[in-house]
Design an enzyme around this catalytic site. Structure first.
Site, short mmCIF file in Angstrom:
data_model
loop_
_atom_site.label_atom_id
_atom_site.label_comp_id
_atom_site.label_asym_id
_atom_site.label_seq_id
_atom_site.Cartn_x
_atom_site.Cartn_y
_atom_site.Cartn_z
N HIS A 255 0.81 -1.04 0.18
CA HIS A 255 0.12 0.03 0.02
C HIS A 255 0.89 1.17 0.20
O HIS A 255 0.45 2.28 -0.09
CB HIS A 255 -1.01 0.02 1.06
CG HIS A 255 -0.72 0.22 2.39
ND1 HIS A 255 -0.38 -0.99 3.16
CD2 HIS A 255 -0.48 1.17 3.20
CE1 HIS A 255 -0.05 -0.43 4.68
NE2 HIS A 255 0.01 1.04 4.42
N ASP B 36 1.20 -7.62 2.04
CA ASP B 36 1.37 -6.27 1.95
C ASP B 36 2.89 -5.88 1.96
O ASP B 36 3.57 -5.20 2.65
CB ASP B 36 0.87 -5.49 3.23
CG ASP B 36 0.34 -4.28 2.90
OD1 ASP B 36 0.91 -3.55 1.80
OD2 ASP B 36 -0.34 -3.68 3.53
N SER C 189 3.89 2.01 8.66
CA SER C 189 3.54 1.13 7.23
C SER C 189 5.01 0.75 6.49
O SER C 189 5.68 1.78 6.07
CB SER C 189 2.66 1.90 6.26
OG SER C 189 1.54 1.93 6.88
N1 ASP Z 1 -2.28 0.39 7.91
C1 ASP Z 1 -1.90 1.57 8.63
C2 ASP Z 1 -1.90 3.00 7.67
O1 ASP Z 1 -1.88 2.68 6.61
C3 ASP Z 1 -0.67 1.57 9.37
C4 ASP Z 1 -1.09 1.97 10.89
O2 ASP Z 1 -1.60 2.86 10.96
O3 ASP Z 1 -0.95 1.16 11.86
O4 ASP Z 1 -2.27 4.03 8.15
#
Ligand code: ASP
Length: 682
Positions: free
Chosen positions: A84, A208, A613
């Site tokens: 992502h 991911d 991330s």
């Molecule tokens: N997946 C989260 C984000 O993209 C990562 C996190 O906040 O722990 O904001």
């Protein structure tokens, strides 16, 4: 390690006993935590984690792009981050013909790696406590002088960042690498497996990750893209440990957490969760619903809007989670009880009372309008483009080449109807929310009409925009276009509301600093961590299954079996091509756990947030065991209050990453560039 003490820091770190659990610690001061970390299982010294003069772990961990972390996994510049985080670059490099989103991408060799225009990687050269020279960020003379000295011409980029809301000031010096190339992207079906159904929840099975390579000039220093550049040779890269993780193992995450707000009061949280967050969620939901409809229609739109959609959806679900989590954890009640104890101290009582007072109905209403203006603008790619044009054209010598490139990229990867429908949905929702002081055109013009005006003006097609730009009156035409006018009106509202709240926000900032300082005085036996502010931090805890709440699952890990079970439910977020199903069904080779299964993700009790991330999850020896990418629903409000019972971070197991590179992406030649070890950490 060079450590300059300051009055503020010695006050804040007067304690000797650190608490395990919450906290994102500044590596420069990791000495303060090291005894506790060692007691928890760490086998490294403080200098092995951070050393300004010799290579240390910090040299392997970098800022990836504008808001993520990445880590060096080879001595030839391979940098691993989340899917992502790399998805925007993969999407820009994709077309319906190549479709790297659907099929993935694997470079055959270095010459085959794909340059990613505009993507940067920042290496932290050093941190320095400059609290003696800089007492406040508003002292621009002091800040500029420290920054100028540190930058050594244009060799580095430097910033002074405040810790504890201004009790302390730390200089950060970065090398900024500008030639970054894509090496491996998994198929999106794996990289985004679970989609929004699984986002922010456990159990999780997402691969991911994406893999890039940083390139440098012949002197190993940052350089603009050139085919002659060479893979960067980092001062330190991580060893990758494939021995697997066990419940209770020490683990830590090093990276660049974006922002937390731990020095607020219960009343402040209550105001945010009841007045601000629900409307943020509903606006984002309206944009998402419109985007989903369009993205289902054709593959090109799906590719072009994938990263944009995901970022809106991610923020929306997090805020919805924060509302739910604070309710279920009774965060406000728990904080109120805790703060009632603090309030027995008269000074603290006064500080906390003043924080409560800041969150007046006027202040919260301004916050809401500001946030809605921001999200409406950022939710529309047309409005974002129009604003960039307005800013550039306002310069004495606008750079038309930059504008040309922006326009070319925008029209190659956008769709007029999608732009129109998304904006109309957002405008409709804004009217329903009825927040105070939104730009008058939003309140006076029907959403469908206003969105048509915006998307059918000069930003409606490449031809129209080129024509406008070649007109001698280009600036006037573009600035008076409905898209530019609306973009400027929204940015204007954001600005006005920021100004309206300015003195209260400044006071709040000082009160948070006072809160942290007083807390360290009344609880001298606990070590305080500063709020995250996208500077390098280290957080530690254990590999640990969730114990309470909806994720009350007695295992800390998931396996490929779970992927196939989710796929069998028929939910499109779990869709997989047959070829991938076969690969995930067995034949895991060296990537299998001792139990014969392919472990996919694991959870830990480590305090992380957005910006983490892509951060490396490391074992007690500082070896890479996973890639941090998310948190679980039950403890998702950890930006405000980390709850050791509920909060868990989620990592992709590094063996799953290597399995996907090796078997799914046919990247054995890339796996062999990792520095792999296979010894259990305890
Ligand atoms: N997946 C989260 C984000 O993209 C990562 C996190 O906040 O722990 O904001």
């Amino acid at each position: 390690m060079k450590r300059l003490s300051t009055a503020a820091m010695s006050l804040l770190s007067a304690a000797t006993t650190a608490m395990a659990g919450p906290g994102m610690w500044v590596p420069l001061f990791i000495d303060d935590n090291i005894d506790n970390m060692v007691a928890e299982g760490l086998t490294l010294t403080a200098d092995q984690i951070y050393d300004a003069n010799n290579s240390s772990l910090k040299d392997a961990v970098m800022i990836f792009g504008g808001g993520c972390t990445g880590e060096m996994v080879s001595d030839r510049g391979l940098i691993l981050t989340n899917y992502h985080c790399g998805e925007g670059a993969v999407s820009s490099l994709s077309s319906p013909q190549t479709d790297y989103m659907a099929h993935g991408f694997t470079a055959r060799d270095e010459a085959d790696e794909l340059p990613c225009a505009g993507l940067q990687v920042r290496h932290l050269v050093r941190m320095e406590d400059v609290s003696d020279q800089v007492k406040s960020l508003s002292d621009t003379v002091a800040v500029n002088s420290v920054v100028r000295n540190a930058e050594e011409g244009d060799k580095y980029e430097a910033e002074v960042e405040e810790m504890f809301h201004g009790n302390q000031h730390i200089l950060m010096v970065y090398e900024v690498f500008r030639d970054v190339r894509l090496v491996v992207a998994p198929p999106q079906a794996l990289g985004r497996f679970g989609g929004e159904t699984d986002n922010w929840v456990w159990p999780r099975h997402t691969a991911d990750f994406t893999l890039f390579r940083v390139y440098a000039g012949a002197d190993n220093k940052p350089a603009d893209y050139s085919p002659d550049n060479k893979p960067y040779r980092p001062a330190r890269h991580l060893k990758t440990n494939i021995a697997g993780v066990r419940e209770g193992d020490f683990a830590m995450v090093m990276g660049f957490p974006g922002s937390t707000d731990q020095y607020l009061t219960a009343t402040a949280i209550e105001a945010l969760r009841s007045y601000v967050w629900p409307s943020v969620v509903s606006l984002r939901q309206a944009e998402m619903t419109a985007l989903e409809k369009r993205m289902k229609r054709d593959r090109k739109t799906a590719i072009d809007y994938s990263a944009h959609y995901s970022s809106i959806a991610n923020g929306k679900k997090r805020t919805a989670g924060e509302i739910d989590c604070t309710a279920r954890a009774n965060t406000v009640g728990v904080m109120r009880a805790q703060q009632a104890r603090f309030r027995q101290d008269a000074q603290m009582d006064s500080i906390l009372g003043k924080i409560d007072d800041i969150f007046s109905p006027q202040y919260t209403s301004n916050m809401l309008t500001l946030r809605l203006a921001q999200d409406t603008w950022s939710g529309s790619r047309t409005l974002r483009l129009a604003y960039k044009f307005a800013k550039e054209l306002d310069k004495e010598k606008p750079n038309f080449e930059t504008l040309d490139n922006l326009a070319t990229d925008f029209f190659a990867h956008s769709d007029a109807k999608t732009e129109q429908r998304t904006l109309a949905a957002a405008l409709e929702e804004l009217r329903r929310i009825g927040a105070a002081d939104l730009p008058k055109e939003i309140l006076l013009t029907a959403p469908a009409k206003l969105s048509r005006q915006v998307t059918k003006g000069v930003f409606g097609s490449h031809g129209k925009l080129q024509k406008a730009m070649s007109d001698p009156d280009a600036k006037k035409i573009i600035l008076s276009d409905p898209a530019t006018r609306l973009a400027l009106a929204l940015i204007g509202t954001r600005h006005d509301k920021t100004v309206a709240n300015q003195s209260a926000s400044n006071a709040l900032h000082n009160l948070k600093a006072a809160y942290a300082k007083r807390l360290s005085q009344i609880r001298p036996d606990s070590l305080l961590a500063p709020d995250a502010n996208f500077t390098m931090r280290i957080a530690y805890g254990r590999v640990e299954a969730p114990r309470t709440g909806i994720e009350n699952i007695d295992r800390h890990f998931t396996t490929a079996r779970g992927i196939l079970a989710k796929n069998a439910t028929g939910n499109p977020d779990f869709a997989l091509p047959d070829s991938l199903k076969t690969m995930l069904g067995g034949g895991y080779g060296r990537w299998a756990d001792a139990d014969g299964q392919l472990h996919t993700c694991f959870v830990g009790s480590i305090h992380t947030t957005g910006g983490n991330s892509g951060s490396p999850t490391l074992n007690s020896r500082g070896e890479l065991i996973g890639l941090n990418f998310d948190r679980i629903w039950n403890g998702i409000a950890s930006d405000y209050r980390f709850d050791a019972e509920r909060s868990r971070n989620i990592s992709v197991d590094i063996r799953y990453v290597l399995f996907v590179i090796d078997i799914v992406c046919h990247g054995g030649h890339i796996v062999s560039q990792f520095d792999i070890v296979n010894t259990p950490s305890r």
